[in-house]
Motif scaffolding. Sequence first.
Motif, PDB file in Angstrom:
ATOM      1  N   GLY A 137      57.908  19.788  13.987  1.00 36.51           N
ATOM      2  CA  GLY A 137      59.243  19.353  13.610  1.00 36.51           C
ATOM      3  C   GLY A 137      60.091  20.476  13.049  1.00 36.51           C
ATOM      4  O   GLY A 137      61.264  20.286  12.768  1.00 36.51           O
ATOM      5  N   GLY A 138      59.492  21.665  12.891  1.00 33.48           N
ATOM      6  CA  GLY A 138      60.247  22.790  12.367  1.00 33.48           C
ATOM      7  C   GLY A 138      60.993  23.527  13.458  1.00 33.48           C
ATOM      8  O   GLY A 138      60.596  23.519  14.619  1.00 33.48           O
ATOM      9  N   GLY A 139      62.071  24.175  13.076  1.00 34.81           N
ATOM     10  CA  GLY A 139      62.885  24.899  14.038  1.00 34.81           C
ATOM     11  C   GLY A 139      64.143  24.136  14.392  1.00 34.81           C
ATOM     12  O   GLY A 139      64.349  23.003  13.964  1.00 34.81           O
ATOM     13  N   VAL A 140      64.989  24.758  15.188  1.00 36.40           N
ATOM     14  CA  VAL A 140      66.274  24.149  15.546  1.00 36.40           C
ATOM     15  C   VAL A 140      66.481  24.238  17.045  1.00 36.40           C
ATOM     16  O   VAL A 140      65.914  25.090  17.725  1.00 36.40           O
ATOM     17  CB  VAL A 140      67.448  24.841  14.819  1.00 36.40           C
ATOM     18  N   SER A 141      67.294  23.325  17.563  1.00 39.33           N
ATOM     19  CA  SER A 141      67.695  23.367  18.971  1.00 39.33           C
ATOM     20  C   SER A 141      68.972  22.574  19.122  1.00 39.33           C
ATOM     21  O   SER A 141      69.290  21.707  18.294  1.00 39.33           O
ATOM     22  CB  SER A 141      66.608  22.773  19.872  1.00 39.33           C
ATOM     23  N   SER A 142      69.695  22.839  20.189  1.00 41.57           N
ATOM     24  CA  SER A 142      70.936  22.091  20.438  1.00 41.57           C
ATOM     25  C   SER A 142      70.641  20.646  20.809  1.00 41.57           C
ATOM     26  O   SER A 142      71.459  19.752  20.582  1.00 41.57           O
ATOM     27  CB  SER A 142      71.729  22.772  21.560  1.00 41.57           C
ATOM     28  N   ILE A 143      69.437  20.391  21.345  1.00 41.58           N
ATOM     29  CA  ILE A 143      69.069  19.036  21.759  1.00 41.58           C
ATOM     30  C   ILE A 143      68.798  18.145  20.556  1.00 41.58           C
ATOM     31  O   ILE A 143      69.153  16.968  20.546  1.00 41.58           O
ATOM     32  CB  ILE A 143      67.825  19.076  22.672  1.00 41.58           C
ATOM     33  N   MET A 144      68.165  18.715  19.519  1.00 39.36           N
ATOM     34  CA  MET A 144      67.747  17.911  18.368  1.00 39.36           C
ATOM     35  C   MET A 144      68.525  18.276  17.114  1.00 39.36           C
ATOM     36  O   MET A 144      67.995  18.258  16.003  1.00 39.36           O
ATOM     37  CB  MET A 144      66.246  18.088  18.132  1.00 39.36           C
ATOM     38  N   ASN A 145      69.789  18.593  17.261  1.00 35.62           N
ATOM     39  CA  ASN A 145      70.617  19.000  16.126  1.00 35.62           C
ATOM     40  C   ASN A 145      71.697  17.954  15.862  1.00 35.62           C
ATOM     41  O   ASN A 145      72.453  17.593  16.751  1.00 35.62           O
ATOM     42  CB  ASN A 145      71.277  20.349  16.404  1.00 35.62           C
ATOM     43  N   SER A 146      71.740  17.456  14.649  1.00 34.95           N
ATOM     44  CA  SER A 146      72.760  16.474  14.287  1.00 34.95           C
ATOM     45  C   SER A 146      73.766  17.097  13.330  1.00 34.95           C
ATOM     46  O   SER A 146      73.406  17.684  12.314  1.00 34.95           O
ATOM     47  CB  SER A 146      72.125  15.250  13.614  1.00 34.95           C
ATOM     48  N   LYS A 147      75.051  16.961  13.686  1.00 40.80           N
ATOM     49  CA  LYS A 147      76.131  17.438  12.832  1.00 40.80           C
ATOM     50  C   LYS A 147      76.782  16.286  12.050  1.00 40.80           C
ATOM     51  O   LYS A 147      77.792  16.484  11.375  1.00 40.80           O
ATOM     52  CB  LYS A 147      77.211  18.117  13.679  1.00 40.80           C
ATOM     53  N   LYS A 148      76.206  15.103  12.128  1.00 43.09           N
ATOM     54  CA  LYS A 148      76.857  13.931  11.542  1.00 43.09           C
ATOM     55  C   LYS A 148      76.990  14.043  10.022  1.00 43.09           C
ATOM     56  O   LYS A 148      76.079  14.473   9.331  1.00 43.09           O
ATOM     57  CB  LYS A 148      76.079  12.674  11.907  1.00 43.09           C
ATOM     58  N   THR A 149      78.164  13.633   9.552  1.00 38.58           N
ATOM     59  CA  THR A 149      78.423  13.563   8.118  1.00 38.58           C
ATOM     60  C   THR A 149      78.140  12.139   7.637  1.00 38.58           C
ATOM     61  O   THR A 149      77.920  11.230   8.450  1.00 38.58           O
ATOM     62  CB  THR A 149      79.878  13.907   7.812  1.00 38.58           C
ATOM     63  N   TYR A 150      78.171  11.948   6.338  1.00 38.57           N
ATOM     64  CA  TYR A 150      77.925  10.592   5.849  1.00 38.57           C
ATOM     65  C   TYR A 150      79.012   9.627   6.309  1.00 38.57           C
ATOM     66  O   TYR A 150      78.754   8.444   6.561  1.00 38.57           O
ATOM     67  CB  TYR A 150      77.741  10.565   4.328  1.00 38.57           C
ATOM     68  N   GLU A 151      80.248  10.138   6.474  1.00 34.85           N
ATOM     69  CA  GLU A 151      81.304   9.253   6.972  1.00 34.85           C
ATOM     70  C   GLU A 151      80.997   8.756   8.387  1.00 34.85           C
ATOM     71  O   GLU A 151      81.350   7.626   8.748  1.00 34.85           O
ATOM     72  CB  GLU A 151      82.657   9.983   6.975  1.00 34.85           C
ATOM     73  N   ASP A 152      80.333   9.601   9.183  1.00 31.25           N
ATOM     74  CA  ASP A 152      79.977   9.208  10.549  1.00 31.25           C
ATOM     75  C   ASP A 152      78.984   8.043  10.572  1.00 31.25           C
ATOM     76  O   ASP A 152      78.864   7.352  11.581  1.00 31.25           O
ATOM     77  CB  ASP A 152      79.370  10.396  11.296  1.00 31.25           C
ATOM     78  N   HIS A 153      78.273   7.827   9.477  1.00 32.78           N
ATOM     79  CA  HIS A 153      77.286   6.752   9.419  1.00 32.78           C
ATOM     80  C   HIS A 153      77.849   5.455   8.830  1.00 32.78           C
ATOM     81  O   HIS A 153      77.154   4.438   8.803  1.00 32.78           O
ATOM     82  CB  HIS A 153      76.078   7.189   8.581  1.00 32.78           C
ATOM     83  N   TYR A 154      79.087   5.471   8.359  1.00 29.32           N
ATOM     84  CA  TYR A 154      79.646   4.274   7.725  1.00 29.32           C
ATOM     85  C   TYR A 154      79.601   3.062   8.654  1.00 29.32           C
ATOM     86  O   TYR A 154      79.227   1.952   8.241  1.00 29.32           O
ATOM     87  CB  TYR A 154      81.098   4.522   7.296  1.00 29.32           C
ATOM     88  N   GLU A 155      80.011   3.251   9.902  1.00 32.49           N
ATOM     89  CA  GLU A 155      80.095   2.121  10.830  1.00 32.49           C
ATOM     90  C   GLU A 155      78.746   1.416  10.951  1.00 32.49           C
ATOM     91  O   GLU A 155      78.677   0.176  10.901  1.00 32.49           O
ATOM     92  CB  GLU A 155      80.563   2.592  12.204  1.00 32.49           C
TER      93      GLU A 155
END
Length: 458
Positions: free
Chosen positions: A229-247
């Motif tokens: 689960g370590g490391g980064v990739s464009s496929i598994m990268n979330s830029k969501k903010t807490y406001e994005d989760h309100y809905e």
Amino acid sequence: MSEAIKIPCGLIQGTECNVPGVIAYKGIRYATAGRFEYPVEVTQWDGVYEATEYGNCSYQPRAFYDEATVPEKAFYYEEFRKGATYTYSEDCLFLNVWVPENATLDSKLPVLFYIHGGGYTGGCGHEKHFDGPVWPTKGVIAVTCNYRLGPMGFMCLPELAARDGHTGNYGLYDQMTAMQWVQHNIEAFGGDPKQITIMGQSAGAMSVQQHCISPLTDGLFSKAVMSSGGGVSSIMNSKKTYEDHYEFWQMVMAEAGCNGFDEFMALTPEQLFKAWQTVKKTSPKYAMAAAPCVDGVLLTKSPLEAAEAGEQKNIPYMAGSTSQDMAPPFIFDMARDWCARQTKQGKQTSYCWFFDRQLPGDKNGAWHSSDLWYWFGTLKNGWRPFEKKDYELTDAMTSYLCNFVKTGNPNGEGLTEWQSTNEGQKKVLRLGEGDIRMAGVNKLKLFYTMFTNKAVGE
């Protein structure tokens, strides 16, 4: 029973561990928190704290049904939890410490702080594979912790942001507060607060990743280990903010039949989890709604953005995956590329592994989480007919790990040389089938495995 010792919080009594020569301090309350409130570190208690039993786990889906009767849960239940008893509560901020019985205030032992996985929705710090790590027998103090999960740990609502200035990531703040408690108290157990390594697997590895890019955790640890689960990739990268989760969370509120925030706050845990799971199933895009988000405080960027800017902590890393992992080619690449990135950016040396031991007892191979038996040295807690090879493998793996915790370099006497990872180094340390060795990995085989896995994860 061990003698009570004095730590900054007060007197604490431990108990004998199932590993000879080790004292266990179980169920230490490291923080308190109300529902959807950020944790407050515990700094003192009265009397003698009886740290002889594990503490409550966070509420999670399995708290509300008998997983022994659910076929799709059978594999991991049989592997890690069958025969054990767990209690669940909102009051779940407990950690566990294992120390050598001869440790003293002057020992200054390095510390390995482990964060469990489970998709941010399940697990605890004392499942059978975590119960009695052998690290203290190799001069390393062990710590595991519980933290809030699912809606309890990752709720995002505007009412909460209005109250606190931001919302979400409660589970990550729990983890960070546990690290702070350890830093403030571990010296009294014989530990070195300046030599703390954090480690995690699956969502625990992703949690470690978040702490490695957070501005709030500077100085809390000096090394990091990430498995599957370590490391980064464009496929598994979330830029969501807490406001994005309100809905999503407002949909959960509506599903629960609430006419406002106050009614939502009054739901029972079972009602809350039921509404959350119902809404989550309505769309694949909600699969990771209960997960870390950019909150502008603990997390100011996504992991990929932070790594591309070179903002991850300049510390030594170990990272790796298993041959029958979830999405094995991507998880493998993320781990290796993360280690190589450190050299490319002029940061400290890092090391990548690949675990492919085909565990005895079934045909599921080196499934997601299977390496934990070996990293913790807890094979005796499992049901499998482990062989001499398995015990030799776990002895080597725990030695590599403890060497890394002590020095930032996993190599040591009697061990196959583990070469560090860089852009030109395609070989990784192979652990499992065959001799321990530096070798390449067949990516085509990993892609085939991705579509044929039977036990991919919880």
